[in-house]
Design an enzyme around this catalytic site. Sequence first.
Site, short mmCIF file in Angstrom:
data_model
loop_
_atom_site.label_atom_id
_atom_site.label_comp_id
_atom_site.label_asym_id
_atom_site.label_seq_id
_atom_site.Cartn_x
_atom_site.Cartn_y
_atom_site.Cartn_z
CE LYS A 29 41.84 50.73 -19.79
NZ LYS A 29 41.28 50.33 -18.51
CB SER B 59 47.33 54.49 -11.45
OG SER B 59 47.45 55.05 -12.73
#
Length: 359
Positions: A53, A295
Amino acid sequence: MTSSRTTQGRGQLYDTILDTIGDTPCIRINRLAPEGVRLYVKAEAFNPAASVKDRLAVSIIEEAERSGALKPGQTVVEATSGNTGIGLAMVCAAKGYPLVVTMAESFSVERRKLMRFLGAKVVLTPKAEKGFGMYNKAVELADANGWFLASQFETDANAKIHENTTAREIMADFDGDRLDYVVTGYGTGGTVSGMGRVLRKERPDTKIILSEPANAQLIGSGTVQGRNDTGQPAHSHPAFEPHPIQGWTPDFIPLVLQEAIDGKYYDELIPVAGPTGMEWSRKLAQSEGIFTGVSGGSTFAIAVQIAETAPEGTVILCMLPDTGERYLSSPLFEAVPDYMTDEEVALSHSTPGYQMAAE
Ligand code: PMP
C-alpha cells in the site's frame, strides 16, 4: 557457494523515503515448491513502510497534488484496515500533511499504534458496522471539515500506480522468461486491476489467478454490488462474512476492483480459508525465511495449489502484500508462546548454568 558475499551499494543517494517505494524483489521458493515448477514471490514488505500500500499512498497524494485536489497543509482522511493508513502516514509525514485515519476496532492494535507513531490520528469505529462504518465515518469527517478524502476504493490513482510500477516490475523481471501464472488476492482491487491492464495486453498468455476468503466470496457469489453516482458502495454486500484475512475483501465490491471483474482480468477465482492462509504464512517463515502476513500466506496457499498440478517447467509468481510483523497480536501468532515451551525448558535444564523454571 564459491566466494563470500559482498555488496556494492545501490549506486544512488535517495532524496526522500518516497523514492524507495517499489522495485520489490521477486524471490524464488526453494523448499516449499514442488519439483519442476519455479515458484516466485513478490515481497512487498520490502517497501519502506513494509506493504504494497505504500505504492497506492504515494500515488494518491502525488496525483492529488498534481490535480490541485490536495492543497499544501490540508488534512488527509481515509478509512483503512491498516496498510493504507500506514503507507499514507509515511507519505504524509514525509510531505508534511496531517492525516486522520478511520478504522474498525477489530483490526490489530499494532496497526493503530504504527499509524500514531508515524504522526497520524486514528479514529476507531464500531466492529458491528464493519468496513462500511469506517468508510462512512471518513466521508462524514471529510465533509464536515473540508478535508481531502483519499478514496482508495474509487480513485484512479490506485490501479494506475500498479499499472505503472508493480506491473512494469513484473514485466521487466520476467522479460525473456516464462510466466505462466500470477496469483493475487484483492482488497481495493488496485493490484489486480493495475496488473491486469498491462499483463492482458503485453503478456496475454500469463494466467491471472484471483483469490478471496472462502467465507466471504463476494465475487464468487455473482451478486452485483449496488453503488451511488460516485462509485461508492450503496450497501454492504450480502455475501460478506467477517474473515481473518486482514486487508482482503471488504464488505463491498470496490469500484477499483470492478474494472478487473468487468474487464475479465482474471482467468480463475479460487477461494481460500483463512486458517489455511495462516498455516502457509507460518510455513513460508519457517521453511523459506520469508516473513509475510495472512493475506500473503493465503495467496501463497493458492499458488502452491496451482504448482502441485502444474506441468514441469511452469513459472508462477505470487504476490505477498506485507510483513508478518503486523500481526503479532492477531490469530496468526496465537500459537506462539510468550514464555518457554516444554522443549525450551528442557533445553534450559540440560546444562547447569543460567536456568529458568517452567512458568
Ligand atoms: N493484503 C493486505 C495485507 C492489504 O493490506 C491489501 C490492501 N488492502 C491487500 C492484500 C490487497 O491489495 P489491493 O488493495 O491492491 O487489492
